[in-house]
Design a protein around this motif. Structure first.
Motif, PDB file in Angstrom:
ATOM      1  N   SER A  32     -14.375   6.318 -15.844  1.00  0.00           N
ATOM      2  CA  SER A  32     -15.529   6.305 -14.959  1.00  0.00           C
ATOM      3  C   SER A  32     -15.128   6.913 -13.619  1.00  0.00           C
ATOM      4  O   SER A  32     -13.934   7.077 -13.322  1.00  0.00           O
ATOM      5  N   GLU A  33     -16.124   7.215 -12.788  1.00  0.00           N
ATOM      6  CA  GLU A  33     -15.820   7.762 -11.469  1.00  0.00           C
ATOM      7  C   GLU A  33     -14.972   6.768 -10.672  1.00  0.00           C
ATOM      8  O   GLU A  33     -13.993   7.163 -10.029  1.00  0.00           O
ATOM      9  N   ALA A  34     -15.332   5.487 -10.719  1.00  0.00           N
ATOM     10  CA  ALA A  34     -14.546   4.470 -10.009  1.00  0.00           C
ATOM     11  C   ALA A  34     -13.125   4.402 -10.561  1.00  0.00           C
ATOM     12  O   ALA A  34     -12.157   4.239  -9.803  1.00  0.00           O
ATOM     13  N   GLY A  35     -12.987   4.557 -11.879  1.00  0.00           N
ATOM     14  CA  GLY A  35     -11.662   4.535 -12.495  1.00  0.00           C
ATOM     15  C   GLY A  35     -10.801   5.693 -12.040  1.00  0.00           C
ATOM     16  O   GLY A  35      -9.599   5.529 -11.751  1.00  0.00           O
ATOM     17  N   TYR A  36     -11.401   6.893 -11.954  1.00  0.00           N
ATOM     18  CA  TYR A  36     -10.652   8.065 -11.480  1.00  0.00           C
ATOM     19  C   TYR A  36     -10.261   7.911 -10.011  1.00  0.00           C
ATOM     20  O   TYR A  36      -9.146   8.273  -9.614  1.00  0.00           O
ATOM     21  N   ARG A  37     -11.177   7.388  -9.196  1.00  0.00           N
ATOM     22  CA  ARG A  37     -10.871   7.229  -7.778  1.00  0.00           C
ATOM     23  C   ARG A  37      -9.721   6.231  -7.580  1.00  0.00           C
ATOM     24  O   ARG A  37      -8.814   6.469  -6.774  1.00  0.00           O
ATOM     25  N   ALA A  38      -9.742   5.163  -8.351  1.00  0.00           N
ATOM     26  CA  ALA A  38      -8.667   4.168  -8.242  1.00  0.00           C
ATOM     27  C   ALA A  38      -7.338   4.767  -8.695  1.00  0.00           C
ATOM     28  O   ALA A  38      -6.291   4.545  -8.060  1.00  0.00           O
ATOM     29  N   MET A  39      -7.360   5.523  -9.792  1.00  0.00           N
ATOM     30  CA  MET A  39      -6.138   6.130 -10.300  1.00  0.00           C
ATOM     31  C   MET A  39      -5.595   7.166  -9.315  1.00  0.00           C
ATOM     32  O   MET A  39      -4.383   7.214  -9.043  1.00  0.00           O
ATOM     33  N   THR A  40      -6.483   7.993  -8.768  1.00  0.00           N
ATOM     34  CA  THR A  40      -6.061   9.014  -7.813  1.00  0.00           C
ATOM     35  C   THR A  40      -5.480   8.373  -6.553  1.00  0.00           C
ATOM     36  O   THR A  40      -4.466   8.838  -6.014  1.00  0.00           O
ATOM     37  N   LEU A  41      -6.111   7.307  -6.078  1.00  0.00           N
ATOM     38  CA  LEU A  41      -5.600   6.608  -4.891  1.00  0.00           C
ATOM     39  C   LEU A  41      -4.224   6.010  -5.173  1.00  0.00           C
ATOM     40  O   LEU A  41      -3.339   6.021  -4.308  1.00  0.00           O
ATOM     41  N   GLU A  42      -4.034   5.515  -6.376  1.00  0.00           N
ATOM     42  CA  GLU A  42      -2.722   4.978  -6.763  1.00  0.00           C
ATOM     43  C   GLU A  42      -1.664   6.070  -6.720  1.00  0.00           C
ATOM     44  O   GLU A  42      -0.545   5.853  -6.234  1.00  0.00           O
ATOM     45  N   TRP A  43      -2.005   7.251  -7.210  1.00  0.00           N
ATOM     46  CA  TRP A  43      -1.068   8.384  -7.155  1.00  0.00           C
ATOM     47  C   TRP A  43      -0.752   8.745  -5.706  1.00  0.00           C
ATOM     48  O   TRP A  43       0.395   8.998  -5.342  1.00  0.00           O
ATOM     49  N   LEU A  44      -1.794   8.780  -4.876  1.00  0.00           N
ATOM     50  CA  LEU A  44      -1.634   9.191  -3.485  1.00  0.00           C
ATOM     51  C   LEU A  44      -0.776   8.206  -2.692  1.00  0.00           C
ATOM     52  O   LEU A  44      -0.013   8.608  -1.802  1.00  0.00           O
ATOM     53  N   THR A  45      -0.886   6.920  -2.996  1.00  0.00           N
ATOM     54  CA  THR A  45      -0.169   5.906  -2.223  1.00  0.00           C
ATOM     55  C   THR A  45       1.210   5.574  -2.781  1.00  0.00           C
ATOM     56  O   THR A  45       1.969   4.837  -2.160  1.00  0.00           O
ATOM     57  N   ASP A  46       1.529   6.118  -3.949  1.00  0.00           N
ATOM     58  CA  ASP A  46       2.852   5.917  -4.541  1.00  0.00           C
ATOM     59  C   ASP A  46       3.402   7.289  -4.927  1.00  0.00           C
ATOM     60  O   ASP A  46       3.357   7.693  -6.092  1.00  0.00           O
ATOM     61  N   PRO A  47       3.909   8.044  -3.940  1.00  0.00           N
ATOM     62  CA  PRO A  47       4.247   9.456  -4.153  1.00  0.00           C
ATOM     63  C   PRO A  47       5.554   9.700  -4.897  1.00  0.00           C
ATOM     64  O   PRO A  47       6.451  10.395  -4.408  1.00  0.00           O
ATOM     65  N   ASN A  48       5.672   9.124  -6.111  1.00  0.00           N
ATOM     66  CA  ASN A  48       6.845   9.446  -6.926  1.00  0.00           C
ATOM     67  C   ASN A  48       6.608  10.776  -7.646  1.00  0.00           C
ATOM     68  O   ASN A  48       5.517  11.347  -7.616  1.00  0.00           O
ATOM     69  N   TRP A  49       7.646  11.248  -8.296  1.00  0.00           N
ATOM     70  CA  TRP A  49       7.604  12.582  -8.914  1.00  0.00           C
ATOM     71  C   TRP A  49       6.441  12.726  -9.893  1.00  0.00           C
ATOM     72  O   TRP A  49       5.682  13.699  -9.857  1.00  0.00           O
ATOM     73  N   GLU A  50       6.280  11.756 -10.785  1.00  0.00           N
ATOM     74  CA  GLU A  50       5.243  11.848 -11.815  1.00  0.00           C
ATOM     75  C   GLU A  50       3.847  11.824 -11.199  1.00  0.00           C
ATOM     76  O   GLU A  50       2.963  12.583 -11.600  1.00  0.00           O
ATOM     77  N   ASN A  51       3.636  10.971 -10.206  1.00  0.00           N
ATOM     78  CA  ASN A  51       2.327  10.905  -9.567  1.00  0.00           C
ATOM     79  C   ASN A  51       1.997  12.197  -8.826  1.00  0.00           C
ATOM     80  O   ASN A  51       0.839  12.633  -8.807  1.00  0.00           O
ATOM     81  N   MET A  52       2.994  12.819  -8.220  1.00  0.00           N
ATOM     82  CA  MET A  52       2.762  14.105  -7.556  1.00  0.00           C
ATOM     83  C   MET A  52       2.410  15.178  -8.577  1.00  0.00           C
ATOM     84  O   MET A  52       1.582  16.059  -8.326  1.00  0.00           O
ATOM     85  N   ARG A  53       3.029  15.116  -9.737  1.00  0.00           N
ATOM     86  CA  ARG A  53       2.700  16.065 -10.807  1.00  0.00           C
ATOM     87  C   ARG A  53       1.241  15.912 -11.219  1.00  0.00           C
ATOM     88  O   ARG A  53       0.525  16.897 -11.408  1.00  0.00           O
ATOM     89  N   TYR A  54       0.792  14.669 -11.347  1.00  0.00           N
ATOM     90  CA  TYR A  54      -0.594  14.423 -11.725  1.00  0.00           C
ATOM     91  C   TYR A  54      -1.563  14.924 -10.656  1.00  0.00           C
ATOM     92  O   TYR A  54      -2.625  15.477 -10.968  1.00  0.00           O
ATOM     93  N   LEU A  55      -1.221  14.724  -9.382  1.00  0.00           N
ATOM     94  CA  LEU A  55      -2.096  15.193  -8.308  1.00  0.00           C
ATOM     95  C   LEU A  55      -2.238  16.707  -8.328  1.00  0.00           C
ATOM     96  O   LEU A  55      -3.334  17.242  -8.121  1.00  0.00           O
TER      97      LEU A  55
END
Length: 358
Positions: free
Chosen positions: A153-176
């Motif tokens: 859902s849109e809320a699900g994507y926003r939560a996931m994206t925010l998680e990536w943004l606030t935890d800038p490990n290698w894998e999360n940066m790849r996803y961004l």
């Protein structure tokens, strides 16, 4: 080169009522485009190839919707967007591109989450089956809408994206960085636009994250030796050939993408990103002209790599053969790679300067 008229082709795709029928059209279109590529690649031809891919994928989603309605599941309960990532998101697909896609659907106070997930999970299974029939191989990295990570859902994507943004490990940066290339191919574009806007706004407000994105951006190095020689494949059936995808195309794409993110540019096409960087005054015109030439060379040569049909899927290993590396091609490629090396240096300095300023 004779101009290629797409109107009859696009009409046949839109009129197709079954995936098998579209596969017949795709096989014919592949051969037609292949003959044109043998003569010469042009930016116009590249645009036509991508328009045809977009039309095939959009019609596949449309047919999948109709199939669900015929099954008794009705029309989509909420608006959604089926989107492309990777080269599809950037409108840079070759004749043999694979599946990099996802689906985002609107939040609802009317329908329970379980019902929405059930509907869109079934829709995705039909879309991906259709793309499979059409000869699009699945993404090797599982960046595809059958993976729940890329169907939310849109809320699900926003939560996931925010998680990536606030935890800038290698894998999360790849996803961004993957998400930065998102482009709606069917459905409601605003769902995609809001998600991308949220990501760019967060980065603008927290520029320190650009440092984390930089290390991921530069992980693929330009395949040019310290003495200016091409770094070619040493072993196997590709010996003597050149990996144009990861040795030239991807490093250039990655560098331009990060500069676009830094500048808050939402456009996903590499060539449009370069143009907007110039128009916004973020990068001097002479440099952007060099990047346009280098990128044009990389994408032209990428479209020249041999492809084959394996298990009914159009595939390529993404490498120019030793025979294709003529003296003229080598000279053109070396100039492209020299520009690519300088681009990667520029990106690193740009992020460093941006950090020092604030």
């Amino acid at each position: 080169m004779t101009h290629l008229s797409l109107e009859p082709i696009l009409a046949r795709i839109h009129q197709a009522e079954a995936f098998d029928e579209m596969r017949c059209v795709r096989d014919q279109v592949q051969e037609m485009f292949r003959e044109h590529l043998l003569l010469s690649y042009t930016a116009e031809l590249g645009d036509q190839i991508n328009l045809v891919h977009d039309t095939f994928i959009g019609r596949t989603a449309e047919l999948a919707e109709s199939m669900l309605e015929a099954e008794g599941l009705g029309k989509p309960p909420v608006e959604y967007a089926f989107f492309l990532l990777g080269s599809g998101g950037r409108s840079e697909q070759t004749l043999w591109s694979d599946q990099d896609n996802g689906l985002i659907y609107a939040d609802s106070e009317t329908y329970p989450q379980e019902a929405l997930e059930g509907y869109f999970s079934r829709l995705v299974s039909l879309i991906l089956h259709g793309l499979d029939v059409l000869g699009y191989p699945p993404c090797e990295g599982n960046v595809v809408s059958s993976n729940p990570q890329w169907r939310k859902s849109e809320a699900g994507y926003r939560a996931m994206t925010l998680e990536w943004l606030t935890d800038p490990n290698w894998e999360n940066m790849r996803y961004l960085l993957i998400l930065a290339d998102i482009r709606c191919i069917y459905g409601a574009p605003r769902l995609v636009e809001r998600l991308k806007s949220m990501m760019l706004t967060y980065i603008a407000e927290h520029p320190a994250i650009l440092d984390n994105l930089l290390s991921n951006t530069l992980r693929h190095k330009i395949s040019l030796g310290i003495f200016g020689q091409l770094i070619t494949e040493r072993y196997g059936e590709d010996a003597g050939g050149f990996d144009i995808k990861y040795g030239a195309y991807i490093p250039i794409v990655n560098g331009i993408r990060l500069l676009a993110i830094q500048a808050g540019i939402a456009e996903s096409s590499t060539m449009m990103r370069i143009r907007l960087l110039r128009e916004q005054g973020a990068v001097a015109e002479p440099l952007t002209r060099e990047w346009e030439t280098a990128f044009g060379t990389a994408i032209r040569l990428r479209n020249a790599t041999p492809f084959q049909v394996e298990e009914e899927k159009y595939t390529t290993r993404g490498r120019l053969t030793a025979e294709q590396l003529t003296k003229e091609t080598r000279q053109m490629l070396k100039q492209c790679l020299r520009t690519g090396v300088e681009l990667q240096k520029y990106v690193a300095k740009s992020i460093e300067s941006y950090r020092e300023k604030g």
